[in-house]
Design a protein around this motif. Structure first.
Motif, PDB file in Angstrom:
ATOM      1  N   GLY A 169      74.628  59.994 107.769  1.00 43.26           N
ATOM      2  CA  GLY A 169      73.871  59.555 107.128  1.00 43.26           C
ATOM      3  C   GLY A 169      72.792  59.673 106.507  1.00 43.26           C
ATOM      4  N   THR A 201      71.939  57.570 102.673  1.00 42.10           N
ATOM      5  CA  THR A 201      70.246  57.244 102.562  1.00 42.10           C
ATOM      6  C   THR A 201      69.868  56.860 102.226  1.00 42.10           C
ATOM      7  OG1 THR A 201      70.428  56.525 105.152  1.00 42.10           O
ATOM      8  CG2 THR A 201      68.518  56.461 103.820  1.00 42.10           C
ATOM      9  N   ARG A 202      69.356  58.883 101.640  1.00 47.76           N
ATOM     10  CA  ARG A 202      69.177  60.179 100.400  1.00 47.76           C
ATOM     11  C   ARG A 202      69.666  59.176  99.033  1.00 47.76           C
ATOM     12  NH1 ARG A 202      64.614  59.663  97.629  1.00 47.76           N
ATOM     13  NH2 ARG A 202      64.404  61.768  96.280  1.00 47.76           N
ATOM     14  N   ALA A 257      71.473  56.447  98.425  1.00 45.58           N
ATOM     15  CA  ALA A 257      71.287  55.005  97.852  1.00 45.58           C
ATOM     16  C   ALA A 257      69.508  54.889  97.236  1.00 45.58           C
ATOM     17  CB  ALA A 257      71.109  54.192  99.474  1.00 45.58           C
ATOM     18  N   GLU A 258      68.038  55.845  98.295  1.00 47.31           N
ATOM     19  CA  GLU A 258      67.064  55.964  97.366  1.00 47.31           C
ATOM     20  C   GLU A 258      67.067  56.165  96.274  1.00 47.31           C
ATOM     21  OE1 GLU A 258      65.032  56.753 101.417  1.00 47.31           O
ATOM     22  OE2 GLU A 258      65.895  58.464 100.935  1.00 47.31           O
ATOM     23  N   LEU A 270      66.797  46.889 100.053  1.00 40.18           N
ATOM     24  CA  LEU A 270      66.469  48.296 101.213  1.00 40.18           C
ATOM     25  C   LEU A 270      66.046  48.213 101.810  1.00 40.18           C
ATOM     26  CD1 LEU A 270      68.316  50.616 100.568  1.00 40.18           C
ATOM     27  CD2 LEU A 270      66.714  51.792  99.331  1.00 40.18           C
ATOM     28  N   ARG A 295      66.952  49.005 106.348  1.00 40.21           N
ATOM     29  CA  ARG A 295      66.664  50.588 105.974  1.00 40.21           C
ATOM     30  C   ARG A 295      65.669  50.492 107.677  1.00 40.21           C
ATOM     31  NH1 ARG A 295      64.133  54.397 102.098  1.00 40.21           N
ATOM     32  NH2 ARG A 295      62.377  52.441 101.644  1.00 40.21           N
ATOM     33  N   GLY A 323      68.414  49.180 109.988  1.00 40.25           N
ATOM     34  CA  GLY A 323      69.130  50.442 110.499  1.00 40.25           C
ATOM     35  C   GLY A 323      68.154  51.556 111.708  1.00 40.25           C
ATOM     36  N   ARG A 324      67.169  50.984 111.554  1.00 44.17           N
ATOM     37  CA  ARG A 324      66.570  52.283 112.720  1.00 44.17           C
ATOM     38  C   ARG A 324      66.617  50.856 114.401  1.00 44.17           C
ATOM     39  NH1 ARG A 324      62.478  53.448 108.063  1.00 44.17           N
ATOM     40  NH2 ARG A 324      61.199  51.373 108.818  1.00 44.17           N
ATOM     41  N   GLY A 378      72.042  55.120 109.481  1.00 44.19           N
ATOM     42  CA  GLY A 378      72.170  55.593 108.088  1.00 44.19           C
ATOM     43  C   GLY A 378      71.745  54.575 107.201  1.00 44.19           C
ATOM     44  N   LEU A 379      72.226  54.557 105.717  1.00 45.34           N
ATOM     45  CA  LEU A 379      73.013  53.134 104.644  1.00 45.34           C
ATOM     46  C   LEU A 379      73.735  54.116 104.089  1.00 45.34           C
ATOM     47  CD1 LEU A 379      69.098  51.499 104.108  1.00 45.34           C
ATOM     48  CD2 LEU A 379      70.251  50.928 105.874  1.00 45.34           C
ATOM     49  N   ILE A 413      74.354  49.397 107.615  1.00 43.48           N
ATOM     50  CA  ILE A 413      74.199  50.450 108.233  1.00 43.48           C
ATOM     51  C   ILE A 413      75.408  51.187 108.889  1.00 43.48           C
ATOM     52  CG2 ILE A 413      72.627  50.477 110.316  1.00 43.48           C
ATOM     53  CD1 ILE A 413      71.331  48.046 109.001  1.00 43.48           C
TER      54      ILE A 413
END
Length: 346
Positions: free
Chosen positions: A246, A250-251, A253-254, A265, A269, A272-273, A279-280, A291
């Motif tokens: 995850g 996520t990284r 996606a960023e 985004l 995020r 998701g938390r 993660g995304l 998510i």
């Protein structure tokens, strides 16, 4: 130049955990021996929910992605024309022209004198980043091969798709690193347990070919980071380290959003938390961002409602998907009847 968008035809996406599709069985392998005249062939291929990682490595032709197999499918049926009918394939629906081209290429490579009728059905909406086009083409290769009684392993499917368009690598089982622009396998990562994806869809469609054509250069520093992320993800899948999977997704996606901003985004995020997600995961050339959660999360319906409420201000829709888990969706293998020549690339 922005990605091309247009209204969406096709299947609806599931909207709750209760609608998550169960993994479906793969098609039967071609039976060796004499193939009856007019034999109908079938083939299927899974889609992907975007990519766990997509970027470019510090090497020539370094563009790559890492697949995330999805429990949604494209199915192709091919009915050969009677002997003496002549070449040419009719495809249904008629707009699936790339599938027609691939079917005709397989027939030509096999030395078949006659065409036939190709019919495609899928529960993969087009233009969303779910590999609908690649799944159609791989299913087509398998259906025509099944009708002709020839074995077409993944590397042969790559040959046929390479002449048509970039591919998402769905001809390979499990999670793989794949060079989508040159249509070649980099390496296999393995498999993960089934996961749920609560996804937000911006709406519209993205033309993947146009998206790839207009993508700008990836800076050297980002290429180095993508190489590190690929190493991390390879190790994480091997260890079934879902939080690390995850984190890498996520990284990715960023990094993509830094070049092509993705509305929502930051909100996804945060959601998701809130929901305890791993993660995304992003469709880098699509419209969905999701998510990652356990597929058997007992609170999945409540978490889906929380995400839907949290995304209301963004517009679009929220849906639920299920990834293929360990051992699911594998392509059956069997002894070949015969093999066609390599297709001519154009």
């Amino acid at each position: 130049m922005p990605s091309v968008t247009r209204p969406v035809p096709g299947a609806e996406l599931p909207t709750s955990a209760a609608e998550l599709p169960a993994p479906a069985a793969e098609p039967t392998a071609p039976v060796p021996g004499t193939v009856p005249a007019g034999r109908t062939g079938t083939g299927r291929a899974f889609g992907t929910f975007g990519e766990l990682l997509q970027g470019a490595l510090p090497e020539p032709d370094g563009d790559f992605l890492v697949t995330f197999p999805l429990a949604r499918w494209s199915t192709a049926t091919f009915r050969p024309a009677p002997p003496g009918t002549g070449p040419g394939v009719r495809v249904l629906p008629a707009h699936k022209t790339k599938a027609r081209r691939v079917a005709e290429a397989v027939l030509a490579a096999a030395g078949a004198a006659d065409g036939g009728v190709l019919e495609i059905s899928a529960d993969l909406p087009e233009g969303k980043g779910l590999a609908s086009s690649s799944a159609d083409l791989v299913a087509t290769v398998r259906a025509v091969g099944d009708a002709l009684g020839i074995a077409l392993p993944p590397d042969r499917a790559e040959d046929f798709l390479r002449a048509v368009e970039p591919s998402d690598g769905v001809m390979h089982d499990g999670i793989v690193a794949f060079h989508h622009r040159t249509v070649r396998l980099r390496h296999r990562l393995g498999e993960l347990p089934p996961l749920a994806v609560i996804a937000h869809d911006l709406g519209g469609q993205v033309d993947t070919v146009a998206h790839n054509r207009t993508a700008g250069p990836v800076p050297a520093a980002d290429r180095a980071e993508y190489a590190r992320l690929l190493d991390r993800l390879t190790r994480a899948v091997a260890r079934t380290d879902l939080p690390e999977v995850g984190a890498v997704a996520t990284r990715s996606a960023e990094l993509h959003a830094a070049r092509r901003p993705r509305p929502g985004l930051d909100r996804l995020r945060r959601l998701g938390r809130d929901t305890g997600g791993y993660g995304l995961v992003l469709a880098h050339s699509g419209t969905v961002l999701g998510i990652l959660l356990d597929a058997d999360d007992p609170e999945l319906d409540a978490k889906t409602k929380h995400v839907r409420d949290g995304c209301a201000a963004l517009g679009g829709t929220v849906s639920v998907h299920r990834s293929l888990g360990t051992g699911e969706g594998r392509t059956p293998t069997g002894p070949p009847h015969r093999r066609p020549a390599h297709p001519t690339e154009n």
